[in-house]
Design an enzyme around this catalytic site. Structure first.
Site, PDB file in Angstrom:
ATOM      1  N   CYS A 139      63.267  17.288   1.001  1.00 24.12           N
ATOM      2  CA  CYS A 139      62.828  18.862   1.446  1.00 24.12           C
ATOM      3  C   CYS A 139      63.583  20.113   0.727  1.00 24.12           C
ATOM      4  CB  CYS A 139      62.900  19.007   2.936  1.00 24.12           C
ATOM      5  SG  CYS A 139      62.411  20.826   3.297  1.00 24.12           S
ATOM      6  N   CYS A 142      64.049  22.964   2.397  1.00 24.64           N
ATOM      7  CA  CYS A 142      65.141  22.993   3.432  1.00 24.64           C
ATOM      8  C   CYS A 142      66.334  23.193   2.646  1.00 24.64           C
ATOM      9  CB  CYS A 142      65.112  21.883   4.238  1.00 24.64           C
ATOM     10  SG  CYS A 142      63.423  21.178   4.652  1.00 24.64           S
ATOM     11  N   ASP A 143      66.361  22.505   1.622  1.00 22.60           N
ATOM     12  CA  ASP A 143      67.928  22.343   1.095  1.00 22.60           C
ATOM     13  C   ASP A 143      67.993  22.860  -0.462  1.00 22.60           C
ATOM     14  OD1 ASP A 143      68.599  20.659   3.253  1.00 22.60           O
ATOM     15  OD2 ASP A 143      67.645  18.883   2.210  1.00 22.60           O
TER      16      ASP A 143
END
Ligand code: NAP
Length: 315
Positions: A139, A142-143
């Site tokens: 992701c 997300c990261d």
């Protein structure tokens, strides 16, 4: 401790992506008082996306998490009972149908709409597992932030891989897209944007053989990649690896109870969301491996609710 009282509903919706919320809106507006069990990732895959430009009705770019929040609020406003739980087993042979949540809560339902979606696929190599969460991710949204001014690689050649690669250029100094063939699967417009991005380099005909990194502290240092045409191995220095190679449908719950294809997608009747069990419907990515769009999932959610309504009226 006393057992929790069973919750009964005419329509149990399992999953909270665009399919689930749309089904909820239609079922609620048909006065069926649906109950929607949100699952492990409330809002589904769109909650881990950023810009959404292709959901109709919004001339300006909107954000995936915002869109899902709006769908949730809409479902609630029209009368859906939203439940924070995760269904861990179902019995589709009983009448009414039965479902059990993680904490043991029992649900019974006259009809069920399955909208459990799909999950990210991994390369399934040992070193990938070892560095998951320590430089290996599925992701970018997300990261990606953790890789400011670093070098990262993205694996895949579809829309998701191309979008993730472009998104990562917001943070990373360089992004290498590793694809196993010499041609991308992604839409032409996305490909054009990708090619125009100076921070992105494409490594064709290559697969990741191994993720290399340090043990203490645990972090990724590079990759060993193999050229699929020459079998030549080479080392690539990177700080992060993002896997974007597609998804698997979340259907293990329905194994041996519902018909699935050989990749686990639920099978529904032609031009319908009805599964092989009357009264049980499937909508969205859990049954669709072709289109997989928020808008197609929402459309199927609508179909499922209308079909459930008809089923309940005649039973
Ligand atoms: P996808 O279209 O199925 O693409 C998966 C990619 O990963 C393919 O290029 C595939 O290679 C590669 N791949 C699969 N398994 C692999 C493995 N084990 N090792 C290395 N490479 C592997 O999946 P997606 O990109 O996640 O997209 C899924 C669906 O969502 C698509 O229908 C897509 O159009 C849609 N989507 C749309 C948008 C948008 O409209 N903005 C954004 C994201 C996703 P091959 O090409 O060789 O098969």
């Amino acid at each position: 401790m006393s057992e929790k009282p069973t919750k009964h509903t005419k329509v149990l919706i399992i999953g909270s992506g665009p399919a689930g919320y749309t089904a909820a809106v239609y079922a609620a507006r048909a006065m069926l008082k649906p109950m929607l069990v949100a699952g492990m990732q409330p809002g589904g895959q769109l909650t881990i996306t950023t810009d959404v430009e292709n959901y109709p009705g919004f001339a300006d770019v909107i954000q995936g998490p915002w869109l899902m929040e709006q769908m949730r609020e809409q479902a609630k406003a029209v009368g859906t009972d939203l439940v924070e739980d995760h269904i861990q087993s179902v019995n589709l042979k009983s009448k009414p149908f039965e479902a059990i949540g993680d904490g043991g809560q029992k649900y019974t339902a006259d009809s069920i709409i399955i909208s459990t979606g799909a999950q990210a696929r991994w390369l399934n190599i040992e070193s990938e597992e070892k560095f998951k969460g320590f430089g290996v991710s599925a992701c970018a949204t997300c990261d990606g932030f953790f890789f400011k001014d670093k070098t990262v690689a993205v694996v895949g050649g579809g829309n998701a891989a191309v979008e993730e690669a472009m998104f990562l250029t917001k943070f990373a100094s360089k992004v290498q897209l590793i694809h196993r063939r010499n041609e991308l699967r992604a839409e032409k417009l996305l490909q054009k944007k990708l090619m125009e991005n100076k921070k992105i380099e494409i490594i064709w005909d290559s697969v990741v053989e191994e993720v290399i990194g340090d043990e203490e502290p645990k972090n990724v240092k590079g990759l060993i990649i193999k050229n699929t045409k020459t079998n030549e191995m080479s080392e690539l220095k990177i700080d992060g690896l993002f896997i974007a190679i597609g998804h698997d449908p979340a259907t293990s719950l329905f194994k041996d109870q519902l018909e699935m294809d050989n990749t686990g997608y639920l099978i529904t009747k032609s031009d319908s969301t009805e599964t092989n069990v009357p009264g049980v419907y499937a909508a969205g990515d859990v049954k669709d491996k072709i289109f997989r769009q928020a808008v197609t999932a929402a459309g199927m959610g609508c179909m499922a609710a209308l079909e459930a309504e008809k089923y309940l009226a005649s039973n």
